[in-house]
Each structure stands twice: as C-alpha cells, then as structure tokens.
Design a protein around this motif. Structure first.
Motif, PDB file in Angstrom:
ATOM      1  N   ILE A 144       1.648  53.593  -3.457  1.00  0.00           N
ATOM      2  CA  ILE A 144       0.629  53.493  -2.423  1.00  0.00           C
ATOM      3  C   ILE A 144       0.446  54.877  -1.764  1.00  0.00           C
ATOM      4  CG2 ILE A 144       2.089  52.766  -0.467  1.00  0.00           C
ATOM      5  CD1 ILE A 144      -0.250  50.373  -0.616  1.00  0.00           C
ATOM      6  N   LYS A 303       2.939  51.058   6.908  1.00  0.00           N
ATOM      7  CA  LYS A 303       1.984  49.938   6.915  1.00  0.00           C
ATOM      8  C   LYS A 303       2.566  48.759   7.700  1.00  0.00           C
ATOM      9  CE  LYS A 303      -1.073  50.405   2.986  1.00  0.00           C
ATOM     10  NZ  LYS A 303      -2.168  50.934   3.778  1.00  0.00           N
ATOM     11  N   PHE A 329      -2.685  44.195   1.473  1.00  0.00           N
ATOM     12  CA  PHE A 329      -2.631  45.662   1.437  1.00  0.00           C
ATOM     13  C   PHE A 329      -2.470  46.202   0.023  1.00  0.00           C
ATOM     14  CE2 PHE A 329      -1.380  45.546   6.068  1.00  0.00           C
ATOM     15  CZ  PHE A 329      -2.590  46.046   6.488  1.00  0.00           C
ATOM     16  N   THR A 333      -7.006  49.118   0.472  1.00  0.00           N
ATOM     17  CA  THR A 333      -6.413  50.048   1.432  1.00  0.00           C
ATOM     18  C   THR A 333      -7.485  50.719   2.283  1.00  0.00           C
ATOM     19  OG1 THR A 333      -6.433  51.721  -0.279  1.00  0.00           O
ATOM     20  CG2 THR A 333      -4.357  50.566   0.065  1.00  0.00           C
TER      21      THR A 333
END
Ligand code: BGC
Length: 772
Positions: A144, A303, A329, A333
């Motif tokens: 991520i 997050k 998520f 994003t």
C-alpha cells in the motif's frame, strides 16, 4: 452460513484445510492496494477447485453484450475487470513430484490475514504421494506504500528427506475470465523478457488496448543465507518464468523471495512501460522483502490510526468491523480520480468490477469520515469527469438539452448494464450521485466544490428529471412512469415514491446550489451557465415540478406507497415464508417474485434514510413497521439502512440484529456466495451501522451530532473520524460518551439534544445521566 473463521481481534484465521471452502477463503483472504488486487490463490500448483483472480484497477475489457432480445438503447458491451497476469505462481517440485495440495496429505494448515500489517500468511505441512513430507510458509502482500509492488516470501523445509528441489517461479498471462460472454481470452502478448532472475511480460487487452507490464525478480536463500542462482528461462504462451534446482537436506529451509510489479498504460506511455517496470522492480528489489514489509506495516498502521473501530466485549464483532474497514481500504485508496469501487473490489469477477450507485449511497459516507477529504472528493470527481458520457447516455435514450443520466453500471462513464428494466428504469442512481455531492459538502463544508465541479453535474441531473416526469391531466400533478426503484423485485412501476422524492430533491438542491455559486462566484456562475446554455426558465420549470409532484401514499396506513398499486398486491409477510423458499431469488420464478409484495432492499426506507430530517419519528416508525416485515434483504445493501433506521427509532435490539446480518456477511458466508468475491460496497454499510446507527452520528448545520447507545453485548466501542481539520476519537460506554479532539480546532458538538463546546486538543465526557 459457515462458521470456520477463528475469532481474533486483528487477524482472519482459517485452520485446517478443507478444499470445499477454498474458493470462499480465496475471497476472504484477498489482498489489494487500490491499484491492484488478487484472490488468495495458492502460490504453488493447485489442481482443486479455485477461482484464479488478479486484477489491475481501471483495466477492463468491453465484453460484447449478450442478451436474448435486443432493445434500442442497450449498451454494446459489459465492461469487465480483467483477470490479469498471475504473478504469484511458484511451481514446487521435489525430485519428480509436484507439490499440489489437492493430491497431498495436508496437515497444520493455517491461513492468516494480518489486517493490522496488511499481509497474508499461509503455513502447512504436506505429505506427498511418495511419503516425503515438507513444511511451507508463505507471506505475501500488495504494497500500500508503493501500490505498483507486491512481494512473496515462500519458504520450504523438507522434514524427512534429502533430495532435489526444483522451483519455477512464473508470471502467467494466459488466463481467462470465468464470466467471459463468449469464452474468449482477453489478452494479447506484446513483449516478454527473461534475464537472469528477472522476468517481464507485457500484455495488451483486446479491443481496449490497455497495456499492463508485469515483472518479477527472485532471490533464493538457504537458512537465511543468500544463494547465487543461475536459473534457466521458461517461456510458454503468455508465460514467463525461471526454473532452477537445488539439493536440499532434511530440515534446511529454502526461501524464495519474489518481488513483483504491475504497471499499466493508464499511468505510463506504452512505449516506456517495460523500462518503467524494470525500474520499479530494481527499486523494490534493492529495498528487499523485509523493508517492503516494514513499509507496508507502517502504512497500514497510519490508516488504522485514522479509521479504526474498537469494540470491547465481542471479539467476533471486533474482527468483523476491522475486516470490513480493511477490505474497503484494500479496494480504494482515493489517489486516482479515474478509479472507483466495484461491488466486489479485487476479490472476484462478479459485477464486472464496475461502478454502481453503491459508491455514492454507501461508500462516500465511509471515506468522508475515515480518510483525507481528497479521497471522497476524488469519488465525486470521477462522476464529474464522466458528465459528458452521462449526457450522451441520456441522449441515446431520447433526452436532450444537456440532460444527464449516469449509468447504472460503468467503467468509463458509458452504460454497461443490459436489462431494460435496470438500464432504462433504475434511474434513481442519478439522485444518489447528486445526494453524494450534498453529503460531501454537508460533511466537509467545502462549498467550493459546487463552483469547481458540482453545480454542472447537478444541473445535468436536474435537467434529466425535468424531462423524465410528465404532467398527468388526470391527477393535475407531475408523475414519473416506468421506473424501477432500489427494490429490483419490481419493474416498470409508476411513481416509485423514492424516485419521485429524490427527483424533486435534486431539482431543489440544484437550484440552491446555483444560488450559492451565484453569490460566491458570480463570474464563474455566469460563464458556467452560459456554457451550459442555461435558460433561467429552467429554474421556474423545476419549481413547478417541485410544487406539483405526485407522491403516492396511503392515508389509512399513514405510509408512503412504494409505488402506485403496491397495496393491490397480496400482502404477506416474510416471517410467513417457509425457510425452504428463501432466498426467493433462488427458489422462486422471476414472475412470482415480480407479482409478490416482497421487497429486495430498502426502497421507501432508503428515502427516509436520506431525507430523515424532513420526517417525524412517527412517520418513520409507521413506514418502517410496514415495509421491513415485507423486506427479504436479498441485497447486501439492505440490512445496514434498516439498522440505522431502527437505531433512530430507539429499537436497539433490531438495530443490532440488522447489524449482525451485514457485519459478518462474508466471514460467515451468510448468503452462500462469498466464493464469488466479497461484498465490498456493503461493507461500508456495516461501518455506517456502527457510526450512524449505534453512535447516531450526523452532521447538521455544520456540526457533528451523536445520539449513541451501546449494543447489549458490547462493553464499549470507540471509533476515530476525521472532521474539518481535526481527528476525533469517540468512545461510547455503558455510562456515556467521551469525545477527544486531537487538533487545535474548536468545535461545537451535539450530544442527544444538547450542544457542547469542545475546544481544540481537549476531551469531553458526558454521562448518560446528563443526557436528555
Ligand atoms: C442491488 C443494487 C446494487 C447492486 C450492486 C444489486 O443486487 O440490488 O442496488 O447496486 O447489487 O451491489
């Protein structure tokens, strides 16, 4: 309904290998990072039941529409998110036997999805037909922190033999979509390259000509010591890989690290894709697996800082809510305003990976509160960018003068849905798009959105409604004929209350928005209206419709009617349906469903949810008590709205009951369909049930309000939200509510019916006893 996932606060855990559950687990343990995602397919060969799935956001195939009877206005194609190159593959061979869990004797199997750190881990022991036993541990993630990168660490330990281990890591682009209409393969190979430990394949989609370059680099370790390898290239149809053998001894651990990258022509010029992929691979390989994993863990930790919900006293609820947040998520994003949220995200092919009204009605509230403002703004901009196509779409159906009808299902703004009763009739989606603009501004206070993007969209939508209604001489009112409401178990109905109310609301809001832009940005206002050929008379026309619209209702029952004639239907209740006949969409003929009074999902109640301020509690209660018992909740989007309304009606038990139906929908395979993929968009509904339902959070007049209660089983729950420059931590316990303000911004907050000052960087605590 299944119950095999072990309860745990931060992890999703499966213990023991049951091949019958494999496709369900492949969905549940999916990975994603907003840019790419994949089902939890095994790295090694698996000849058992599996649905292979690797997806790259924004890359789709226009599969030629297949319908029984063509109707003018149907879209030519149904866009499909593509099953893309599989980069996780590693063939494992021991002497001459291939490791395959479908044929081996498997023990100590454990799959674990660590939601806090964002990785998938799998461990097992396999006894091969020859009797050789080996232990495997694999860890993998889609980064991520760098959303073009994925990584796998795959360790093999022979337990009771010495022998030759042959590994063939590969990238396989010779894949298909399970739901291809004509059984075609959607990719062509453009180029490939294998050099030493690196392998690349560049594929192009047929028709749409998207190009995706997938690359990998491998490293090998024996007991943590890096080995030099000199692999042999393997090339097959749309397939690149390397193979090499190594002599291993019992209890030596051999680890293959595979760093992969996926780059698409959506972000790079086609001619430089291969070069760019090489450079991403080089950077990621230089960092190495451990550093990439640390970055991943840190990115997820931040997050969670902004979005976690903590439930005390109920591990299974805790696991479920985190799972929902995590999957949302993983799917979106908010970095790219060309991307959106398919109902199944990156976890399956169903719904084609396209955008539905789910995004505006369900997902926007979640991202508004849990992510930076740009994230939900990008979801709105996505639709703004597609306004031209929405106008074309309306024109195709005979509307004119800039009327916009957003598609029911889309990838790039073009309609993809091809059932007339949905494509042409389920037009309420247009209203949800306008409502999301209103919701965004209500939450963020960012009125500049209207002059920059929003007003144009609102005018297009209002123009559509103006043309879609007609004057009924008989009623001396405006009516709207031939629609399908959110309840898809009825089509071609007249005067769906929800659609009628939404249509007039859109015209009111477009008028109000025009007023705001006119005052704040007169020049922009004039030039926008000029560019839209806007005639002031349009406001008058809208006002006339707003004033004279017909809304079906029943005096005696004191309810809004879902549509004209709804009460003519035989009125039976869901509780009287034999269990053997449910779900009705699997057990009954479509004809029988259409004639029944049963409702698929919130319809009148969806309207009361959106516009709750316009109705008193008695009205809400009468409608809830009438419609809910007739609702089969056969869309995953249904229970959450009911949960929120039940909470509003202070019916805590039912609010919790509906919440339970949404929270573990996928983890417990409630509807027997998790194997197709997860219900990503309804996961946002679960979040809404907790925050808007149990905590009763609303934004009214620019202020946050709470009307909380604690579900019976829970000791407490707390959640974090972002709001107008600050982050708030809200904690609800048996004794009351506390709210911590984490920035130097003063707020006023409503709790029940009272307003409290919450200065920057302070906390307030209000006891239930003090609440009225
Ligand atoms: C629901 C729609 C929804 C779609 C995608 C359908 O079953 O009825 O409201 O948009 O699924 O989630």
């Amino acid at each position: 309904m299944k119950n095999y996932i072990k309860a745990d606060e931060w992890n999703i855990i499966e213990e023991g290998f049951d091949p019958h559950l494999n496709k369900i687990s492949e969905s549940i343990f999916s990975l994603g990072n907003g840019r790419m995602g994949q089902r939890a397919n095994f790295e090694e060969t698996y000849t058992g039941e599996t649905l292979l799935g690797n997806y790259v956001a924004g890359v789709y195939y226009p599969d030629k529409t297949r319908v029984g009877w063509w109707k003018n206005g149907y879209p030519e194609y149904f866009a499909k998110v593509l099953n893309a190159a599989n980069w996780v593959g590693i063939e494992v061979k021991l002497d001459d036997e291939i490791l395959d869990l479908a044929t081996a004797e498997v023990s100590d199997f454990k799959r674990l999805l660590n939601m806090h750190a964002g990785y998938l881990e799998r461990t097992f022991t396999a006894k091969l037909k020859s009797g050789k036993t080996l232990k495997v541990k694999s860890t993998r993630f889609c980064s991520i922190a760098d959303d073009e990168v994925g990584a796998i660490r795959y360790s093999i330990t022979p337990l009771d033999f010495d022998g030759k281990l042959t590994l063939t890591p590969f990238i396989d682009g010779d894949v298909k979509n399970q739901d291809s209409n004509y059984d075609e393969k959607f990719w062509d190979k453009i180029a490939d390259e294998i050099s030493g430990t690196e392998a690349y394949i560049k594929l192009r989609t047929k028709k749409t000509a998207f190009e995706v370059c997938t690359g990998s680099n491998i490293e090998l370790y024996k007991n943590a010591e890096k080995l030099d390898i000199n692999p042999e290239a393997v090339r097959k149809e749309k397939f690149v890989g390397q193979t090499f053998s190594i002599e291993v001894k019992a209890n030596e651990e051999i680890t293959l690290v595979k760093i992969a990258a996926n780059l698409s022509s959506e972000n790079y010029p086609k001619e430089s894709l291969l070069k760019e992929t090489k450079s991403v691979i080089a950077n990621a390989s230089a960092k190495g697996f451990d550093t990439l994993l640390t970055e991943q863990t840190e990115a997820w930790a931040s997050k969670w800082e902004e979005s976690d919900i903590i439930i005390e006293g109920d591990v299974s609820a805790q696991q479920a809510i985190r799972f929902n947040i995590f999957q949302l998520f993983q799917t979106y994003t908010g970095k790219d305003d060309r991307l959106n949220i398919g109902p199944k995200g990156f976890t399956g092919e169903k719904y084609g990976g396209s955008t539905y009204w789910d995004t505006e009605a369900y997902c926007v509230p979640f991202y508004l509160a849990t992510a930076p403002q740009e994230v939900s703004k990008n979801l709105l901009i996505y639709r703004h960018k597609q306004l031209g196509k929405a106008i074309e779409n309306a024109a195709k159906l005979g509307f004119k003068d800039g009327a916009a009808l957003y598609p029911m299902v889309t990838m790039n703004g073009e309609e993809c849905h091809n059932e007339w009763e949905i494509t042409f009739e389920e037009i309420h989606r247009n209203g949800a798009i306008a409502f999301a603009i209103f919701n965004y501004i209500r939450y963020t206070g960012d009125e500049s959105y209207l002059s920059d993007f929003g007003l144009e969209v609102l005018i297009g939508i209002a123009r559509f409604w103006k043309q879609r209604v007609n004057w009924s001489n008989d009623k001396q009112q405006y009516v709207m004929l031939g629609v399908t409401g959110p309840n898809e178990y009825e089509n071609n109905i007249n005067n769906n209350w929800y659609t009628n109310i939404l249509a007039t609301w859109c015209m009111k809001y477009a008028t109000e928005a025009a007023g705001i832009v006119k005052t704040q940005q007169p020049e922009k206002y004039n030039s926008l209206l000029k560019s839209l050929n806007f005639d002031q008379k349009e406001f008058t026309d809208w006002a006339d419709i707003i004033e004279k619209m017909y809304y079906p209702h029943d005096e005696k029952l004191g309810i809004f009617l879902q549509q004209d004639g709804y009460l003519d239907k035989e009125q039976t209740l869901v509780k009287d349906l034999p269990a053997s006949e449910r779900p009705i969409n699997q057990k009954w003929s479509w004809d029988r469903i259409l004639r029944s009074c049963f409702i698929k999902q919130a319809d009148v109640l969806q309207g009361l949810y959106f516009f709750e301020e316009d109705y008193d509690l008695d009205t809400l209660k009468r409608n809830f008590d009438f419609y809910e018992p007739r609702t089969v909740h056969e869309s995953s989007l249904s229970p959450c709205v009911h949960s929120i309304l039940a909470a509003k009606l202070n019916d805590e038990a039912r609010a919790y009951e509906f919440y339970l139906r949404t929270a573990r929908l996928d983890l417990d395979d409630y509807n027997n369909d998790t194997e197709d993929g997860l219900h990503i968009t309804s996961m946002a509904g679960t979040w809404m049930s907790v925050v808007e339902g149990f905590a009763g959070m609303r934004v009214r007049d620019g202020k946050l309000q709470f009307n909380p209660f604690l579900p019976g089983k829970w000791k407490s729950f707390s959640f974090t939200i972002g709001f107008r420059g600050t982050t708030l931590k809200i904690n609800i316990t048996e004794s009351g509510i506390s709210i911590k303000n984490n920035a130097a911004i003063d707020l006023e907050i409503g709790i029940r019916n009272q307003l409290y000052k919450l200065a920057g960087n302070t906390e307030i605590e209000v006891n239930n006893a003090a609440l009225v």
